[in-house]
Write a protein that holds these residues in place. Sequence first.
Motif, PDB file in Angstrom:
ATOM      1  N   ALA A 178      -3.857   5.678  -4.178  1.00  0.00           N
ATOM      2  CA  ALA A 178      -3.499   4.395  -4.820  1.00  0.00           C
ATOM      3  C   ALA A 178      -2.029   4.055  -4.551  1.00  0.00           C
ATOM      4  CB  ALA A 178      -3.752   4.462  -6.324  1.00  0.00           C
ATOM      5  N   VAL A 179      -1.175   5.066  -4.590  1.00  0.00           N
ATOM      6  CA  VAL A 179       0.255   4.795  -4.370  1.00  0.00           C
ATOM      7  C   VAL A 179       0.495   4.393  -2.913  1.00  0.00           C
ATOM      8  CG1 VAL A 179       2.603   5.698  -4.539  1.00  0.00           C
ATOM      9  CG2 VAL A 179       0.895   6.399  -6.226  1.00  0.00           C
ATOM     10  N   ASP A 180      -0.193   5.056  -1.991  1.00  0.00           N
ATOM     11  CA  ASP A 180      -0.033   4.682  -0.576  1.00  0.00           C
ATOM     12  C   ASP A 180      -0.427   3.221  -0.346  1.00  0.00           C
ATOM     13  OD1 ASP A 180       1.066   6.972   0.463  1.00  0.00           O
ATOM     14  OD2 ASP A 180      -0.859   7.876   1.008  1.00  0.00           O
ATOM     15  N   ILE A 181      -1.531   2.810  -0.948  1.00  0.00           N
ATOM     16  CA  ILE A 181      -1.954   1.399  -0.807  1.00  0.00           C
ATOM     17  C   ILE A 181      -0.903   0.506  -1.462  1.00  0.00           C
ATOM     18  CG2 ILE A 181      -3.749  -0.300  -1.325  1.00  0.00           C
ATOM     19  CD1 ILE A 181      -5.698   2.179  -1.601  1.00  0.00           C
ATOM     20  N   SER A 182      -0.383   0.955  -2.597  1.00  0.00           N
ATOM     21  CA  SER A 182       0.643   0.165  -3.299  1.00  0.00           C
ATOM     22  C   SER A 182       1.893   0.013  -2.432  1.00  0.00           C
ATOM     23  CB  SER A 182       1.007   0.810  -4.645  1.00  0.00           C
ATOM     24  OG  SER A 182      -0.150   1.008  -5.433  1.00  0.00           O
ATOM     25  N   VAL A 183       2.267   1.080  -1.705  1.00  0.00           N
ATOM     26  CA  VAL A 183       3.426   0.985  -0.798  1.00  0.00           C
ATOM     27  C   VAL A 183       3.154  -0.102   0.244  1.00  0.00           C
ATOM     28  CG1 VAL A 183       4.760   2.185   0.984  1.00  0.00           C
ATOM     29  CG2 VAL A 183       4.188   3.368  -1.153  1.00  0.00           C
ATOM     30  N   ASP A 184       1.924  -0.125   0.773  1.00  0.00           N
ATOM     31  CA  ASP A 184       1.593  -1.168   1.762  1.00  0.00           C
ATOM     32  C   ASP A 184       1.687  -2.565   1.149  1.00  0.00           C
ATOM     33  OD1 ASP A 184       1.213   0.539   3.875  1.00  0.00           O
ATOM     34  OD2 ASP A 184      -0.943   0.777   3.538  1.00  0.00           O
ATOM     35  N   MET A 185       1.300  -2.682  -0.120  1.00  0.00           N
ATOM     36  CA  MET A 185       1.402  -3.985  -0.804  1.00  0.00           C
ATOM     37  C   MET A 185       2.858  -4.433  -0.859  1.00  0.00           C
ATOM     38  SD  MET A 185      -1.305  -2.925  -3.800  1.00  0.00           S
ATOM     39  CE  MET A 185      -1.176  -4.280  -4.943  1.00  0.00           C
ATOM     40  N   HIS A 186       3.745  -3.479  -1.150  1.00  0.00           N
ATOM     41  CA  HIS A 186       5.171  -3.819  -1.268  1.00  0.00           C
ATOM     42  C   HIS A 186       5.789  -4.096   0.101  1.00  0.00           C
ATOM     43  CE1 HIS A 186       6.032  -3.236  -5.626  1.00  0.00           C
ATOM     44  NE2 HIS A 186       4.775  -2.848  -5.521  1.00  0.00           N
ATOM     45  N   LEU A 187       5.342  -3.353   1.121  1.00  0.00           N
ATOM     46  CA  LEU A 187       5.848  -3.627   2.475  1.00  0.00           C
ATOM     47  C   LEU A 187       5.430  -5.029   2.917  1.00  0.00           C
ATOM     48  CD1 LEU A 187       5.217  -0.162   4.210  1.00  0.00           C
ATOM     49  CD2 LEU A 187       7.418  -1.136   3.485  1.00  0.00           C
ATOM     50  N   ALA A 188       4.192  -5.419   2.568  1.00  0.00           N
ATOM     51  CA  ALA A 188       3.712  -6.764   2.936  1.00  0.00           C
ATOM     52  C   ALA A 188       4.620  -7.820   2.308  1.00  0.00           C
ATOM     53  CB  ALA A 188       2.267  -6.951   2.486  1.00  0.00           C
ATOM     54  N   ALA A 189       4.972  -7.617   1.040  1.00  0.00           N
ATOM     55  CA  ALA A 189       5.835  -8.598   0.358  1.00  0.00           C
ATOM     56  C   ALA A 189       7.228  -8.611   0.978  1.00  0.00           C
ATOM     57  CB  ALA A 189       5.925  -8.264  -1.130  1.00  0.00           C
ATOM     58  N   LEU A 190       7.772  -7.421   1.221  1.00  0.00           N
ATOM     59  CA  LEU A 190       9.131  -7.353   1.792  1.00  0.00           C
ATOM     60  C   LEU A 190       9.212  -8.132   3.103  1.00  0.00           C
ATOM     61  CD1 LEU A 190       9.899  -3.629   1.012  1.00  0.00           C
ATOM     62  CD2 LEU A 190      11.565  -5.466   0.660  1.00  0.00           C
ATOM     63  N   ARG A 191       8.195  -7.982   3.929  1.00  0.00           N
ATOM     64  CA  ARG A 191       8.242  -8.614   5.252  1.00  0.00           C
ATOM     65  C   ARG A 191       8.047 -10.123   5.173  1.00  0.00           C
ATOM     66  NH1 ARG A 191       4.904  -3.698   7.090  1.00  0.00           N
ATOM     67  NH2 ARG A 191       6.540  -2.307   7.848  1.00  0.00           N
ATOM     68  N   LEU A 192       7.408 -10.581   4.101  1.00  0.00           N
ATOM     69  CA  LEU A 192       7.052 -11.994   3.981  1.00  0.00           C
ATOM     70  C   LEU A 192       8.103 -12.819   3.255  1.00  0.00           C
ATOM     71  CD1 LEU A 192       4.474 -13.221   5.065  1.00  0.00           C
ATOM     72  CD2 LEU A 192       3.437 -12.941   2.798  1.00  0.00           C
ATOM     73  N   VAL A 193       8.860 -12.161   2.391  1.00  0.00           N
ATOM     74  CA  VAL A 193       9.780 -12.905   1.508  1.00  0.00           C
ATOM     75  C   VAL A 193      10.806 -13.705   2.306  1.00  0.00           C
ATOM     76  CG1 VAL A 193      11.832 -12.416   0.097  1.00  0.00           C
ATOM     77  CG2 VAL A 193       9.587 -11.671  -0.662  1.00  0.00           C
ATOM     78  N   ARG A 194      10.977 -14.959   1.944  1.00  0.00           N
ATOM     79  CA  ARG A 194      11.981 -15.848   2.576  1.00  0.00           C
ATOM     80  C   ARG A 194      12.112 -17.122   1.756  1.00  0.00           C
ATOM     81  NH1 ARG A 194       8.903 -15.830   7.974  1.00  0.00           N
ATOM     82  NH2 ARG A 194       8.520 -13.788   7.084  1.00  0.00           N
ATOM     83  N   ALA A 457      16.711  -4.126   5.566  1.00  0.00           N
ATOM     84  CA  ALA A 457      16.181  -3.951   6.925  1.00  0.00           C
ATOM     85  C   ALA A 457      14.787  -4.544   7.068  1.00  0.00           C
ATOM     86  CB  ALA A 457      16.152  -2.461   7.283  1.00  0.00           C
ATOM     87  N   LEU A 458      14.104  -4.774   5.963  1.00  0.00           N
ATOM     88  CA  LEU A 458      12.707  -5.217   6.045  1.00  0.00           C
ATOM     89  C   LEU A 458      12.482  -6.669   5.657  1.00  0.00           C
ATOM     90  CD1 LEU A 458      10.868  -2.112   4.572  1.00  0.00           C
ATOM     91  CD2 LEU A 458      10.563  -3.050   6.857  1.00  0.00           C
ATOM     92  N   VAL A 459      13.338  -7.204   4.789  1.00  0.00           N
ATOM     93  CA  VAL A 459      13.034  -8.520   4.195  1.00  0.00           C
ATOM     94  C   VAL A 459      12.875  -9.597   5.273  1.00  0.00           C
ATOM     95  CG1 VAL A 459      13.961 -10.402   2.776  1.00  0.00           C
ATOM     96  CG2 VAL A 459      14.123  -8.058   1.985  1.00  0.00           C
ATOM     97  N   GLY A 460      11.768 -10.339   5.174  1.00  0.00           N
ATOM     98  CA  GLY A 460      11.553 -11.523   6.030  1.00  0.00           C
ATOM     99  C   GLY A 460      11.223 -11.207   7.466  1.00  0.00           C
ATOM    100  N   LYS A 461      10.823  -9.957   7.752  1.00  0.00           N
ATOM    101  CA  LYS A 461      10.635  -9.572   9.156  1.00  0.00           C
ATOM    102  C   LYS A 461       9.238  -9.890   9.705  1.00  0.00           C
ATOM    103  CE  LYS A 461      14.764  -7.927  10.044  1.00  0.00           C
ATOM    104  NZ  LYS A 461      15.496  -8.314   8.867  1.00  0.00           N
ATOM    105  N   ALA A 462       8.331 -10.420   8.865  1.00  0.00           N
ATOM    106  CA  ALA A 462       6.985 -10.743   9.377  1.00  0.00           C
ATOM    107  C   ALA A 462       6.952 -12.189   9.851  1.00  0.00           C
ATOM    108  CB  ALA A 462       5.958 -10.552   8.272  1.00  0.00           C
ATOM    109  N   ASP A 463       6.053 -12.468  10.817  1.00  0.00           N
ATOM    110  CA  ASP A 463       5.802 -13.863  11.185  1.00  0.00           C
ATOM    111  C   ASP A 463       5.144 -14.527   9.988  1.00  0.00           C
ATOM    112  OD1 ASP A 463       6.790 -13.332  13.648  1.00  0.00           O
ATOM    113  OD2 ASP A 463       4.813 -12.958  14.550  1.00  0.00           O
ATOM    114  N   ALA A 464       5.446 -15.772   9.770  1.00  0.00           N
ATOM    115  CA  ALA A 464       4.872 -16.477   8.606  1.00  0.00           C
ATOM    116  C   ALA A 464       3.367 -16.666   8.804  1.00  0.00           C
ATOM    117  CB  ALA A 464       5.548 -17.796   8.407  1.00  0.00           C
TER     118      ALA A 464
END
Length: 464
Positions: A178-194, A457-464
């Motif tokens: 559950a925590v590993d999936i939760s880490v992925d949830m947070h990574l998704a947000a970090l990369r998307l935030v802008r 290092a991670l914030v906003g790094k995903a394509d929208a």
Amino acid sequence: MFDRDVYRARREGLRRGLGPGIALFLGNDESPMNYADNTYRFRQDSSFLYYFGLDTAGLVAIIDLDEGTETLYGPELTVEDFVWTGPLPSLGDRAALAGVERVMAPARLEEDLGRIRQAGRAVHFLPPYRPENKLKLLAWLGVPPDRASAEASVPFIRAVVEQRSVKSPEEIAEIEKAVDISVDMHLAALRLVRPGFTEARIAAAVHQVALAAGGDLSFPIIATVHGEVLHQHAQTETLTSGGMFLLDAGAETALHYAGDLSTTMPVDGRFTDRQKDVYRIALAAHETAKSALKPGAPHLDVHLAACRMIAEGLKGLGLMKGDLDEAVRRGAHALFFPCGEGHMMGLDVHDMEDLGEVYVGYEGRPKSTQFGLKSLRLARPLRPGFVVTVEPGIYFIPQLIDQWRAENRFPEHIDYDRVEAYKDFGGLRNEEDVLITGNGHRVLGRKKPLTVEEIEALVGKADA
Ligand code: GLY
Ligand code: MN
């Protein structure tokens, strides 16, 4: 489900820990949203899951503590049901998965309970939190709904808390998933935030990760530009330049074990100097709390160590002053940290909260009534196998600041003129999930970004 022997062993342990009579387990029913057939996502009761593992609606179980017999009561579905649901195993086959040999139709329950009561035997039940289960206790045992929690069995509560507090290796593996999936949830947000993205857009991406992993959320997502609102569930705002975004979200696995993480990130990808200062204080409190987690350590002390670190940091910024031991003892720091540093986690994100915080976190002793401390869910000494969260934060809550200032609370510890300038700051926290081991602790799951540098290092790094 785990192997049937896991559930058998848990029930055997419960029988050993509980006196004579019967233990009555109320599973959950479907819960309608706006009409009977349009239901919320089904969530089985966690103690029912712990002892029986069966994840369908309408089940009740009885353990006869004297004879050792176990009976599962539930509906037997017909081919007409299968038209809507697809084929499902018989009740007997499902009971066998949990190692239970006897099954009965629900209609037999009232009769069986009537006989048990007539014989003057104790009927142990846990505090019900759903109205339909309160009504069942009224119908079957004559317990008025407003008395149902007070009349719940304290020995039953204590025995369940004793068992569920110490996680077994198969539970730890599930929580770690559950925590590993939760880490992925947070990574998704970090990369998307802008700037310009909405809270809802980020929350949707976070939820998607949990669903795609085969489970769902362990609690409603907190995805907010108002980190100072501790349980902000509305997702109606848009992220703006210069602000921060706080995500508090966790996955629940298919077996219903929880993760619970928080991350605070700068919307622009760079914290301002003022944000960095406060962030680093909260992180120091986080690391202080984490390093204090070990068997035997009262969780109250872990919480107070985090409070002390926050007070020291805020004194460095000129927001707090005076004798900090005294400030923390009297609760002055609670202006900035009005909640608890962590809680138990397991099948529930706030594990066993339905059984009563006093039993789960305080070994039956009363909680403090001091503002801040009264929101600490866990104070008892830690034991190997406990899983707890670490989540100190720093919050500038304008209404609370105004109230304390108007009442001139703790003027010897708080510089209100300086605090005034932070009323637009918002709030921040990080959160990790930690296992207490034989000689210390282990942070569960893959490493989650924590430091200013790791976050930036991670914030906003995903394509929208
Ligand atoms: N993650 C929400 C809470 O711990 O209250
Ligand atoms: Mn939490």
